[in-house]
Design a protein around this motif. Sequence first.
Motif, PDB file in Angstrom:
ATOM      1  N   PRO A   1      -9.839  17.608  -1.185  1.00 30.84           N
ATOM      2  CA  PRO A   1      -9.661  17.210  -2.581  1.00 30.84           C
ATOM      3  C   PRO A   1     -10.560  16.035  -2.915  1.00 30.84           C
ATOM      4  CG  PRO A   1      -7.837  16.437  -1.225  1.00 30.84           C
ATOM      5  CD  PRO A   1      -8.671  17.344  -0.356  1.00 30.84           C
ATOM      6  N   PRO A   2     -10.814  15.787  -4.208  1.00 30.20           N
ATOM      7  CA  PRO A   2     -11.662  14.660  -4.603  1.00 30.20           C
ATOM      8  C   PRO A   2     -11.099  13.330  -4.103  1.00 30.20           C
ATOM      9  CG  PRO A   2     -11.290  16.150  -6.452  1.00 30.20           C
ATOM     10  CD  PRO A   2     -10.380  16.594  -5.357  1.00 30.20           C
ATOM     11  N   LEU A   3     -11.984  12.408  -3.854  1.00 30.14           N
ATOM     12  CA  LEU A   3     -11.578  11.087  -3.403  1.00 30.14           C
ATOM     13  C   LEU A   3     -10.766  10.393  -4.487  1.00 30.14           C
ATOM     14  CD1 LEU A   3     -11.785   8.679  -1.441  1.00 30.14           C
ATOM     15  CD2 LEU A   3     -13.937   8.084  -2.561  1.00 30.14           C
ATOM     16  N   LYS A   4      -9.598   9.875  -4.105  1.00 32.37           N
ATOM     17  CA  LYS A   4      -8.776   9.117  -5.048  1.00 32.37           C
ATOM     18  C   LYS A   4      -8.317   7.850  -4.345  1.00 32.37           C
ATOM     19  CE  LYS A   4      -4.627  10.461  -6.499  1.00 32.37           C
ATOM     20  NZ  LYS A   4      -3.587  11.198  -7.264  1.00 32.37           N
ATOM     21  N   VAL A   5      -8.839   6.735  -4.784  1.00 35.69           N
ATOM     22  CA  VAL A   5      -8.516   5.438  -4.190  1.00 35.69           C
ATOM     23  C   VAL A   5      -7.361   4.780  -4.931  1.00 35.69           C
ATOM     24  CG1 VAL A   5      -9.413   3.126  -3.716  1.00 35.69           C
ATOM     25  CG2 VAL A   5     -10.865   5.117  -3.350  1.00 35.69           C
ATOM     26  N   THR A   6      -7.332   4.928  -6.248  1.00 33.12           N
ATOM     27  CA  THR A   6      -6.412   4.157  -7.088  1.00 33.12           C
ATOM     28  C   THR A   6      -5.076   4.871  -7.266  1.00 33.12           C
ATOM     29  OG1 THR A   6      -7.409   5.142  -9.053  1.00 33.12           O
ATOM     30  CG2 THR A   6      -8.302   3.045  -8.322  1.00 33.12           C
TER      31      THR A   6
ATOM     32  N   ILE B   1      -9.899   0.147  10.915  1.00 36.51           N
ATOM     33  CA  ILE B   1     -10.727   1.217  10.372  1.00 36.51           C
ATOM     34  C   ILE B   1      -9.956   2.071   9.367  1.00 36.51           C
ATOM     35  CG2 ILE B   1     -10.283   2.986  12.120  1.00 36.51           C
ATOM     36  CD1 ILE B   1     -13.385   3.421  12.088  1.00 36.51           C
ATOM     37  N   GLN B   2      -8.636   2.183   9.543  1.00 35.62           N
ATOM     38  CA  GLN B   2      -7.818   2.939   8.592  1.00 35.62           C
ATOM     39  C   GLN B   2      -7.787   2.250   7.237  1.00 35.62           C
ATOM     40  OE1 GLN B   2      -6.262   5.937   9.158  1.00 35.62           O
ATOM     41  NE2 GLN B   2      -5.560   5.968   7.031  1.00 35.62           N
TER      42      GLN B   2
ATOM     43  N   ASP C   1      -7.709   4.295   3.887  1.00 37.34           N
ATOM     44  CA  ASP C   1      -6.737   3.779   2.905  1.00 37.34           C
ATOM     45  C   ASP C   1      -7.210   2.409   2.429  1.00 37.34           C
ATOM     46  OD1 ASP C   1      -5.116   6.003   3.189  1.00 37.34           O
ATOM     47  OD2 ASP C   1      -3.948   5.115   4.809  1.00 37.34           O
ATOM     48  N   ASN C   2      -8.388   2.365   1.831  1.00 43.50           N
ATOM     49  CA  ASN C   2      -9.022   1.068   1.600  1.00 43.50           C
ATOM     50  C   ASN C   2      -8.902   0.553   0.171  1.00 43.50           C
ATOM     51  OD1 ASN C   2     -10.814   2.793   0.347  1.00 43.50           O
ATOM     52  ND2 ASN C   2     -12.610   2.142   1.496  1.00 43.50           N
ATOM     53  N   GLY C   3      -7.957   1.093  -0.585  1.00 39.57           N
ATOM     54  CA  GLY C   3      -7.739   0.561  -1.923  1.00 39.57           C
ATOM     55  C   GLY C   3      -6.705  -0.542  -1.965  1.00 39.57           C
TER      56      GLY C   3
ATOM     57  N   TYR D   1      -3.034  10.332  12.732  1.00 38.92           N
ATOM     58  CA  TYR D   1      -2.380   9.730  11.571  1.00 38.92           C
ATOM     59  C   TYR D   1      -2.817  10.405  10.278  1.00 38.92           C
ATOM     60  CZ  TYR D   1      -0.862   6.217   8.198  1.00 38.92           C
ATOM     61  OH  TYR D   1      -0.268   5.589   7.127  1.00 38.92           O
ATOM     62  N   ASN D   2      -4.072  10.700  10.152  1.00 40.59           N
ATOM     63  CA  ASN D   2      -4.585  11.287   8.922  1.00 40.59           C
ATOM     64  C   ASN D   2      -4.314  12.779   8.817  1.00 40.59           C
ATOM     65  OD1 ASN D   2      -6.134   9.114   7.301  1.00 40.59           O
ATOM     66  ND2 ASN D   2      -6.684   8.732   9.429  1.00 40.59           N
TER      67      ASN D   2
END
Length: 573
Positions: free
Chosen positions: A32-37, A171-172, A177-179, A406-407
């Motif tokens: 799926p498309p990247l979704k950070v927010t 790294i996670q 999960d960098n938002g 985990y992912n």
Amino acid sequence: MKNIVSIIACVVISIALLQYRAGYSDLKQGEPPLKVTFWDAFGYYAYLPAILKYHDYKELKWLTEIDKKYSVTGGDGWQAQKLDNGNYVFKYLGGVAIMETPFYFIGDFVAKHAGYPPDGFSPPYQYALGFGVIFYCILSIFLLRRVLLAYFTDTTTAITLIMVCLATNFIQYASIDNGQSHGYLFPLYVAVLYVTMQWHKRPSAIWAIVMGYLIGLAMITRPTEAIIVLIPILWNTQNKIAAKEKWSQVRQHKNHIILAGLFGLIGILPQLIYWKLATGSFVYDVGSKWEFLNPHFRVLFGWEKGWFIYTPVTVLFIVGMFYIKGFPFRKSVLWFCLLNIYIIIAWHDWRYGGSYSTRALVQSYPVFALPFAAFTEYAISKKWRIFFYLVCAYLLAVNIVQIYQYNRTILLYDGMNRAYYGRIYLNPRPTPLDMSLLDNGEVLNDETGFNKTVLTNTTTTTALTVAAGAQGVLCIDSMNGDNSKWIKIESHIKAPGHLWQSFLNADLRRGDSVKHARVRLYSPISTDDKTNDYVFYMRVAPYFAQSTLTVYISSAFDFKGDVAYTTVTALEK
């Protein structure tokens, strides 16, 4: 080139961060498309579209339509709280949003010129944010290298960087999960270490100004980061002579202290202004709760997501504290790390939501890197350094496997336990029996020597509809065995759209006493649109040797599915 090994380490880490980010975005076909927010990350980011795009940070009239289109809140908009005056106030502080601002404008520019909706949430914004935090982290890794090289060898620095960044959950939270706040605070910690080191070498007003602002910005990213101030305060106080020189230096540059305090206030000022405009007060209680008299040591040692359990290299972070005597950062590291850990384990929600290991400690890894480096320097100077290298390689491999698990939710974000972790440890393909240990702690590992009696064996597919909270009975059997017995329950179930919060259950009942066991239908290896296998064991205690066994499906919602077969087998010696 000087110190080439640590440069190579930085490059490797940078490539890994970019690769992991790309691997969990739509750069990978079929994803799926990247979704950070979304979820917590939306709470941190919401300031930017509210202020810069919609000019509405009080009523949030824009949020309903955005949430309907992009699903950013998780369902109920808990990231903003409604006040008695009718205004909304964001639960999360604005430090992350300030650091996200350059990437918001990059996303906005691309959206306007590439045919995407310039609404603050379309793909250009997501990619700008998702890779923007990695940009900060890559810069900070090279800067952390400079801090480490001031005290340690090139080899030690390289090992430390690799282990801190790739053998932990960093790294996670820096790449995938960098938002959330962790990936933004990590560079702030590195910068504070570097600026502190520079000021103590050559005191100057500019270093004091930068230090003050960085600390202020960290405080409005997560308020508990206020303890970062211990780093410059206690730096160069490792012994009486050093401390005397340090405080003499401070007295000589009192104006620097004033400047640091002033720019620290400037750092937190945007948050105070926002609170004043939204709530009418410069200070607002966001509702955190602490249990300092009853800290949760399971945050460190627990099987659910314990720091030392799931990221075991962190044990060496603590060991390293015994090897920093004589370093100028000794007291800074000791007091900061111990107090930081205490604060983290005292928060009432000790799980910290869904997470891999203890994510609340990730941002402070630059500080922990110093004692780890001290121990590494010691270890590689000894005859047993080969053993140390092997341990590091093993811990690195464990973390890489666990990031993969985990992912793919094999290693769960919540609800882990010792028995299940033992079955999936370094196991990328767990079985239905392994999955059963998420809910049921009883398992018979070897059926050799047991006599088997099939109590139930249905072979025809049965359509099953169960109302929420009710029981859809699959079979009922009478138990008439001796005192040494196990029950094995197997079933083949297909229930598209109905696996979540549904369970395959077994009850042993004798009189008013009931022994209950269950396994979840929705698991890391279940597939929503296919038939899935389920299996679990129950130990039959002597009291239940004469009892009634009922196998059934239950769900928190209305359940509809097909049961291909159900087999119940008694095993006894």
